[in-house]
Motif scaffolding. Structure first.
Motif, PDB file in Angstrom:
ATOM      1  N   ASP A   1      -4.891  53.023  -7.304  1.00 52.55           N
ATOM      2  CA  ASP A   1      -5.985  53.255  -6.365  1.00 52.55           C
ATOM      3  C   ASP A   1      -7.135  52.255  -6.516  1.00 52.55           C
ATOM      4  O   ASP A   1      -8.148  52.359  -5.813  1.00 52.55           O
ATOM      5  CB  ASP A   1      -6.533  54.678  -6.533  1.00 52.55           C
TER       6      ASP A   1
ATOM      7  N   LYS B   1     -12.401  54.471 -13.526  1.00 48.50           N
ATOM      8  CA  LYS B   1     -11.443  55.493 -13.941  1.00 48.50           C
ATOM      9  C   LYS B   1     -10.345  54.881 -14.813  1.00 48.50           C
ATOM     10  O   LYS B   1      -9.884  55.502 -15.778  1.00 48.50           O
ATOM     11  CB  LYS B   1     -10.821  56.160 -12.711  1.00 48.50           C
ATOM     12  N   THR B   2      -9.924  53.669 -14.472  1.00 45.01           N
ATOM     13  CA  THR B   2      -8.877  52.998 -15.248  1.00 45.01           C
ATOM     14  C   THR B   2      -9.325  52.808 -16.693  1.00 45.01           C
ATOM     15  O   THR B   2      -8.566  53.071 -17.637  1.00 45.01           O
ATOM     16  CB  THR B   2      -8.533  51.632 -14.629  1.00 45.01           C
TER      17      THR B   2
ATOM     18  N   ARG C   1      -9.381  51.813  -8.949  1.00 42.46           N
ATOM     19  CA  ARG C   1     -10.647  52.414  -9.382  1.00 42.46           C
ATOM     20  C   ARG C   1     -10.898  51.986 -10.828  1.00 42.46           C
ATOM     21  O   ARG C   1     -10.414  52.625 -11.772  1.00 42.46           O
ATOM     22  CB  ARG C   1     -10.599  53.936  -9.261  1.00 42.46           C
TER      23      ARG C   1
ATOM     24  N   TYR D   1      -9.587  56.502 -18.375  1.00 38.99           N
ATOM     25  CA  TYR D   1      -8.294  57.124 -18.660  1.00 38.99           C
ATOM     26  C   TYR D   1      -7.488  56.289 -19.653  1.00 38.99           C
ATOM     27  O   TYR D   1      -6.764  56.828 -20.498  1.00 38.99           O
ATOM     28  CB  TYR D   1      -7.492  57.321 -17.372  1.00 38.99           C
TER      29      TYR D   1
ATOM     30  N   GLU E   1      -5.201  64.597  -8.903  1.00 34.96           N
ATOM     31  CA  GLU E   1      -6.012  64.215 -10.056  1.00 34.96           C
ATOM     32  C   GLU E   1      -6.673  65.440 -10.684  1.00 34.96           C
ATOM     33  O   GLU E   1      -6.680  65.586 -11.922  1.00 34.96           O
ATOM     34  CB  GLU E   1      -7.089  63.203  -9.656  1.00 34.96           C
TER      35      GLU E   1
ATOM     36  N   SER F   1      -4.970  55.522 -11.335  1.00 40.78           N
ATOM     37  CA  SER F   1      -6.249  54.853 -11.095  1.00 40.78           C
ATOM     38  C   SER F   1      -6.051  53.357 -10.850  1.00 40.78           C
ATOM     39  O   SER F   1      -6.784  52.741 -10.068  1.00 40.78           O
ATOM     40  CB  SER F   1      -7.197  55.074 -12.273  1.00 40.78           C
TER      41      SER F   1
END
Length: 288
Positions: free
Chosen positions: A265, A270-271, A267, A274, A222, A262
């Protein structure tokens, strides 16, 4: 012997485990012209300088050792090495990499001598990670023999300095401001590609060693992507926005990778972040 010289830039920093293999692979090269090895050791604190000096004693007319009293860092070390080169062509071998084809320089010289429209060429790269060999992922689908700067901005299919072979005149034409940035191979090769196309030799001739001590490989996936995105904005400024759409397209690809990662994972924050940057970037790209 032909009336020509090849300079090999050998950069190192605490590479005592690997530097002998790198040097031996250079000395084994079968070329019909003069060779000089310009060594820029960036104040190693291990036995790297001692090893280099031993080779200098054995080959006093081949080795040029550059010394400094303080650590210069990757970019400034490269700059002083290129400045010290007196050859018509310049190759690079980083101190933790090595070459695996004794005809590497001869083949790359032949390529550029017959392809006057190219400013540089590179070879297929073998990777070495945890004692396992592979092929640099960016080269799995390469089929063309020549590429442009636009192609390279879209994807770093070269991947490693130790595969590269340059016309010295092209290197000399690069705006010296490039050495004020943190200059990895991707950025540097873009600048060289402004002087001509990039040639590709589909033959494994160098090894890129991926290990925990490497400047790039010790950074998380990342953080690698985020650093590239940050650097892209600087690259765009350096090139005075001439390739802004190309850079924007590359940033969108990277944000998409971060977005997908993301989600994988789980998250959510973050999703959302981003995702917004990716979709916003797509809109800006379409409006360019």
């Amino acid at each position: 012997m032909i009336d020509m010289k090849i300079s090999v830039v050998l950069t190192s920093y605490n590479h005592e485990k690997y530097i002998e293999q790198a040097i031996e692979s250079i000395l084994r090269q079968k070329i019909n012209c003069a060779l000089e090895i310009v060594v820029g050791d960036d104040c190693s604190t291990d036995k790297t300088p001692i090893i280099i000096e031993k080779y200098k004693e054995k080959h006093p007319d081949t080795f040029i050792i550059l010394r400094d009293s303080s650590n210069l860092g990757l970019t400034k070390n490269l700059q002083r090495c290129f400045r010290a080169c007196s050859g018509d062509y310049v190759a690079v071998c980083e101190g933790d990499d090595y070459w695996i084809d004794d005809n590497k320089l001869a083949l790359q010289l032949e390529f550029l001598e017959s392809s006057r429209n190219c400013s540089m060429c590179f070879n297929k790269v073998r990777t070495l990670y945890n004692n396992q060999f592979g092929i640099y992922a960016g080269q799995n689908d390469l089929s063309d023999k020549e590429f442009s700067i636009h192609d390279l901005i879209g994807f770093n299919f070269i991947g490693n300095f130790s595969a590269c072979f340059y016309r010295k005149k092209a290197v000399d034409k690069i705006n010296p401001r490039i050495y004020d940035y943190l200059t990895y191979d991707w950025f540097f090769n873009m600048a060289v590609a402004e002087e001509g196309n990039i040639g590709y030799i589909d033959r494994e001739m160098s090894v890129y060693r991926v290990h925990e001590g490497g400047l790039w490989s010790k950074v998380s996936y990342e953080d690698q992507l985020m650093l590239i995105i940050k650097n892209i904005d600087q690259y765009n400024l350096f090139f005075e926005s001439k390739y802004e759409k190309d850079f924007l397209g590359q940033k969108n690809k990277l944000y998409l990778l971060l977005f997908k990662n993301s989600i994988k994972d789980k998250r959510a924050g973050k999703t959302i972040s981003y995702g917004a940057k990716f979709f916003g970037g797509r809109v800006r790209f379409m409006l360019k």
